[in-house]
Write an enzyme that holds these catalytic residues in place. Structure first.
Site, short mmCIF file in Angstrom:
data_model
loop_
_atom_site.label_atom_id
_atom_site.label_comp_id
_atom_site.label_asym_id
_atom_site.label_seq_id
_atom_site.Cartn_x
_atom_site.Cartn_y
_atom_site.Cartn_z
N ASN A 1 -13.59 6.02 -5.35
CA ASN A 1 -14.20 4.70 -5.60
C ASN A 1 -14.80 4.22 -4.27
O ASN A 1 -14.07 3.81 -3.38
CB ASN A 1 -13.11 3.74 -6.10
CG ASN A 1 -13.60 2.32 -6.23
OD1 ASN A 1 -14.80 2.05 -6.17
ND2 ASN A 1 -12.68 1.39 -6.42
N HIS B 1 -10.52 -3.05 -12.36
CA HIS B 1 -10.06 -2.92 -10.98
C HIS B 1 -9.56 -4.27 -10.46
O HIS B 1 -10.12 -5.32 -10.79
CB HIS B 1 -11.20 -2.41 -10.10
CG HIS B 1 -10.73 -1.97 -8.75
ND1 HIS B 1 -10.45 -2.87 -7.74
CD2 HIS B 1 -10.43 -0.75 -8.26
CE1 HIS B 1 -10.02 -2.21 -6.69
NE2 HIS B 1 -10.00 -0.92 -6.97
N GLY C 1 -6.07 -0.78 -0.13
CA GLY C 1 -6.77 -1.08 1.12
C GLY C 1 -5.87 -1.65 2.20
O GLY C 1 -6.35 -2.14 3.22
N SER D 1 -4.24 3.11 -1.24
CA SER D 1 -4.02 3.74 0.07
C SER D 1 -3.61 5.21 -0.02
O SER D 1 -2.81 5.69 0.80
CB SER D 1 -3.01 2.93 0.90
OG SER D 1 -3.50 1.63 1.15
#
Ligand code: PGA
Length: 256
Positions: free
Chosen positions: A9, A95, A173, A213
């Site tokens: 993504n 998402h 993230g 992550s």
């Protein structure tokens, strides 16, 4: 046996030229044969250029979002059929960045899923809890609500074109990954829910990806979990070497 999927993504990163350079590097470095289904989700603006250089390869393209409506006066939106036209076979829906930053709720996401499936796209349906919800021990309750709302009234046949991606919001993230055990527990919960909702065969066949992550260091242990069938990768998918290392790790890890 469920075929693993590794999906990248790219979020709001990469110009067309940068996207083409990354895909060219991936083409050189991807293992042959591919040990997993590979899906790339570049920004909309790069889709058709990436489609052209992926022609003849097995790498699939995904949109990062699609409109709940089939077409019409919806300024700024992209329809499912436009994504197909641009070369996509998949679309990412639900998402957490869409949920949290753009106000998408369960009902809207359900509409989007239905429209995408009706227009022949496969759906990567994302869900997951926030840190506050996890700390209140509400992970199962929240994930159940997202599953119930997102997948209501879908048929077992439609579920063949849907992949679930469990992405704990606190791991996206942030560099914080769920431990393989934490992720494995929620994946098992999702699998159980799918089996009850759609029957054992559909539940057992549906692929459930982990996201948040994922990187070359943690991917093998995550993918080794029984109910983790691949990964939805953000940051690490922007670097060819990292993305290929994650793909390589499916060789040894996805055993079921
Ligand atoms: P991340 O993103 O790998 O950068 O945490 C994952 C995602 O948002 O799908």
């Amino acid at each position: 046996m469920r075929q693993p999927i590794i999906a990248g993504n790219w979020k709001m990163h990469k110009s067309i030229a940068e996207a083409l350079a990354l895909v060219a590097e991936l083409m050189e470095k991807l293992p042959n044969p591919l040990p997993a289904e590979i899906v790339l989700a570049p920004p909309f603006t790069a889709l058709s250029a990436v489609r052209d250089i992926l022609a003849g390869t097995e790498v699939a393209l995904a949109g990062q979002n699609a409109c709940q409506h089939a077409g019409g006066a919806f300024t700024g939106e992209i329809s499912a059929s436009m994504l197909k036209d641009a070369g996509c076979t998949f679309v990412i829906l639900g998402h957490s960045e869409r949920r949290q930053l753009f106000g998408e709720d369960d009902a809207l996401i359900h509409q989007k899923i239905k429209t995408a499936l009706e227009h022949g796209l496969k759906v990567i349906f994302c869900l997951g809890e926030t840190l506050a919800m996890r700390e209140q021990n509400r992970t199962a309750e929240v994930v159940r609500r997202q599953l119930e709302a997102g997948l209501q009234n879908l048929t077992a046949a439609q579920m063949e074109n849907l992949v679930v991606a469990y992405e704990p919001v606190w791991a996206i993230g942030t560099g914080k990954t769920a431990t393989p055990e934490q992720a494995g527990e929620t994946h098992a919960f999702i699998r159980g829910w799918l089996e009850r909702a759609f029957g054992e065969a559909t539940g057992a066949a549906t692929r459930i990806l982990y996201g948040g992550s994922v990187n070359p260091k943690n991917c093998a242990a995550l993918l080794a979990q029984k109910n983790i069938d691949g990964a939805l990768v953000g940051g690490a998918s922007l670097i060819a070497d990292s993305f290929c290392a994650i793909i390589d790790s499916t060789h040894s890890s996805c055993s079921e």
